[in-house]
Design an enzyme around this catalytic site. Structure first.
Site, PDB file in Angstrom:
ATOM      1  N   TYR A 159       0.851  -1.300  -0.075  1.00 58.34           N
ATOM      2  CA  TYR A 159       0.042   0.021   0.120  1.00 58.34           C
ATOM      3  C   TYR A 159       1.007   1.421   0.125  1.00 58.34           C
ATOM      4  CZ  TYR A 159      -3.113   3.743   1.180  1.00 58.34           C
ATOM      5  OH  TYR A 159      -3.832   4.869   1.177  1.00 58.34           O
ATOM      6  N   ARG A 206       2.023   8.552  12.944  1.00 62.87           N
ATOM      7  CA  ARG A 206       1.754   9.977  13.851  1.00 62.87           C
ATOM      8  C   ARG A 206       0.264  10.166  13.544  1.00 62.87           C
ATOM      9  NH1 ARG A 206       3.280  14.907  10.251  1.00 62.87           N
ATOM     10  NH2 ARG A 206       1.640  14.101   9.503  1.00 62.87           N
ATOM     11  N   ARG A 219     -10.356   4.389   7.788  1.00 57.65           N
ATOM     12  CA  ARG A 219      -9.566   3.648   6.941  1.00 57.65           C
ATOM     13  C   ARG A 219      -8.145   3.590   7.800  1.00 57.65           C
ATOM     14  NH1 ARG A 219      -8.341   5.116   1.169  1.00 57.65           N
ATOM     15  NH2 ARG A 219      -7.923   2.827   1.333  1.00 57.65           N
ATOM     16  N   PHE A 279      15.655  19.183  -1.353  1.00 55.89           N
ATOM     17  CA  PHE A 279      14.153  18.879  -1.622  1.00 55.89           C
ATOM     18  C   PHE A 279      13.926  17.378  -1.150  1.00 55.89           C
ATOM     19  CE2 PHE A 279      11.341  16.063  -4.305  1.00 55.89           C
ATOM     20  CZ  PHE A 279      10.181  16.875  -4.379  1.00 55.89           C
TER      21      PHE A 279
HETATM   22  C1  RWZ Z   1       6.256  14.868  -2.928  1.00 47.65           C
HETATM   23  C2  RWZ Z   1       6.278  15.357  -5.416  1.00 47.65           C
HETATM   24  C3  RWZ Z   1       0.335  14.347  -2.336  1.00 47.65           C
HETATM   25  C4  RWZ Z   1       4.353  14.361  -4.380  1.00 47.65           C
HETATM   26  C5  RWZ Z   1       0.569  11.855  -3.065  1.00 47.65           C
HETATM   27  C6  RWZ Z   1       3.405  13.836  -3.413  1.00 47.65           C
HETATM   28  C7  RWZ Z   1      -0.715  11.624  -2.126  1.00 47.65           C
HETATM   29  C8  RWZ Z   1      -0.348   9.757  -0.242  1.00 47.65           C
HETATM   30  C9  RWZ Z   1       0.095  10.629   0.687  1.00 47.65           C
HETATM   31  C10 RWZ Z   1       2.178  13.359  -3.843  1.00 47.65           C
HETATM   32  C11 RWZ Z   1       5.490  12.570   1.594  1.00 47.65           C
HETATM   33  C12 RWZ Z   1       3.251  12.498   2.713  1.00 47.65           C
HETATM   34  C13 RWZ Z   1       3.503  13.603   0.532  1.00 47.65           C
HETATM   35  C14 RWZ Z   1       4.404  10.441   1.399  1.00 47.65           C
HETATM   36  C15 RWZ Z   1       4.690  11.656  -0.896  1.00 47.65           C
HETATM   37  N1  RWZ Z   1      -0.731  10.258  -1.741  1.00 47.65           N
HETATM   38  N2  RWZ Z   1       1.323  10.658   0.951  1.00 47.65           N
HETATM   39  C16 RWZ Z   1       5.653  15.014  -4.270  1.00 47.65           C
HETATM   40  C17 RWZ Z   1       1.002  13.132  -3.001  1.00 47.65           C
HETATM   41  C18 RWZ Z   1       4.652  11.738   2.057  1.00 47.65           C
HETATM   42  C19 RWZ Z   1       4.882  12.968  -0.049  1.00 47.65           C
HETATM   43  C20 RWZ Z   1       2.647  12.800   1.264  1.00 47.65           C
HETATM   44  C21 RWZ Z   1       3.642  10.817   0.069  1.00 47.65           C
HETATM   45  C22 RWZ Z   1       2.380  11.508   0.409  1.00 47.65           C
END
Ligand code: RWZ
Length: 365
Positions: A159, A206, A219, A279
């Site tokens: 997942y 967290r 969920r 970044f």
């Molecule tokens: C960082 C280029 C918001 C894209 C995905 C993020 C949403 C699940 C959430 C794309 C760090 C928390 C933001 C792990 C990637 N899907 N999890 C760029 C996005 C952690 C980032 C957030 C995932 C995401």
């Protein structure tokens, strides 16, 4: 020096970022205006990327955030959501397309989505291919997990691979395509996946309370293979009478997340562009700091555990080289180790305590 002294500096930095003149082109202006509303921390690290990558990452973020908004919207019935998740990568290339989903700033993102599509369609072909590919694979993975629960640690890893590991994989491909990082990053799927998993698992740990309180049906992503060793239902973790078991379970989850840390360092050693390094490194430092804060901390089950803002500021500004990155990992690794070794009596029965100390040892070499 007191970390809170850095706060005013970062606050000024944030303010400057937010008022940074938006691009004149309206679609681009929508994208850069929306970014800080849906993610304050990623808005900052995306804004400081090299010019040739900034727009691509801005779109990459917004497309996946929009996909996430669809996945999260419990008012969309499953028989509509599953095909929508599968089609999302194609719909994101059709001028003018939008769908209603999410609330507040996420609903605004969806309403203005045609602007994101416009900017996407103007990106370099190589970048489009990466974004399309990640969006397609993530949408399909999310669709699978709408009906399949997270039971085993393997399910949990899968997942997290879909929702975050693929973000790492795609980011590496964008770095390589820009020519600013080695061609090897285009094929560094394993290490890139670890980068994403370390962040995603930290958020899942967290956000236990926030997620379980969700109405109507929460969920949950904590795998039964872990929590089943300590309690008979995931909900039991938040009840004070189960505190000892809950803390052991929490520590087990953190122990699992720490598996990814050495790989994340290995990934970052190979980066050569200063802005790309920041970044990548800033979110990883925030993650290990958050894990150190959450370890053996009953507050995770009572409310939102947040790093002190001064500390966030300090690490955001100071993480600028492999040297400072390693120092930060050492600081938080040492903090975690001290916590695992303390409270001799209470911690003596913690089943993952030794493993945590072992996994931190690797970071300290
Ligand atoms: C960082 C280029 C918001 C894209 C995905 C993020 C949403 C699940 C959430 C794309 C760090 C928390 C933001 C792990 C990637 N899907 N999890 C760029 C996005 C952690 C980032 C957030 C995932 C995401």
């Amino acid at each position: 020096e007191h970390p809170d002294e850095i706060w005013p500096t970062l606050q000024a930095y944030w303010a400057a970022q937010q008022t940074k003149k938006l691009p004149k082109q309206p679609d681009l202006a929508f994208c850069y205006g929306t970014l800080p509303k849906v993610s304050r921390s990623f808005a900052i690290v995306i804004q400081q990327l090299p010019e040739g990558l900034r727009d691509a990452f801005c779109v990459f973020y917004l497309v996946l955030r929009a996909l996430d908004t669809v996945e999260d919207d419990m008012s969309i019935p499953i028989d509509k959501k599953v095909p929508l998740l599968h089609a999302f990568h194609n719909l994101s290339q059709q001028r003018g397309w939008t769908t209603k989903a999410g609330v507040a700033e996420y609903a605004d993102l969806m309403a203005g989505y045609p602007a994101v599509i416009q900017v996407y369609l103007q990106l370099d072909q190589q970048y489009c291919k990466v974004i399309d590919d990640v969006c397609r694979r993530m949408g399909a993975g999310m669709a699978d997990f709408i009906t399949d629960d997270v039971i085993t640690v393997d399910d949990y890893d899968l997942y997290c691979h879909y929702v975050a590991g693929l973000v790492g994989v795609g980011s590496s491909q964008l770095f390589a395509a820009s020519g600013l990082e080695s061609e090897q990053y285009a094929a560094a799927d394993e290490l890139s996946n670890h980068m994403g998993l370390f962040l995603q698992k930290t958020n899942i740990i967290r956000d236990y309370l926030e997620d379980i309180m969700e109405e109507p049906a929460p969920r949950m992503f904590w795998p039964r293979e872990i929590w089943g060793k300590y309690v008979s239902s995931l909900d039991d973790l938040r009840h004070p009478q189960n505190e000892a078991a809950a803390l052991h379970c929490l520590n087990h989850m953190i122990c699992d997340a720490l598996r990814h840390a050495p790989h994340s360092l290995e990934y970052m050693v190979g980066l050569r562009n200063y802005q790309i390094f920041r970044f990548c490194a800033i979110p990883q430092v925030m993650a290990i700091a958050t894990l150190a804060l959450c370890y053996n901390n009953p507050a995770v089950f009572r409310g939102k555990v947040k790093m002190r803002r001064g500390q966030t500021a300090k690490y955001m500004m100071e993480t600028d080289s492999m040297q400072t990155l390693l120092e930060a990992f050492m600081d938080f690794g040492t903090m975690l180790c001290k916590k695992a070794k303390s409270h001799r009596i209470a911690m003596a029965k913690d089943p993952t305590r030794e493993t945590v100390v072992e996994r931190l040892g690797v970071l300290q070499q």
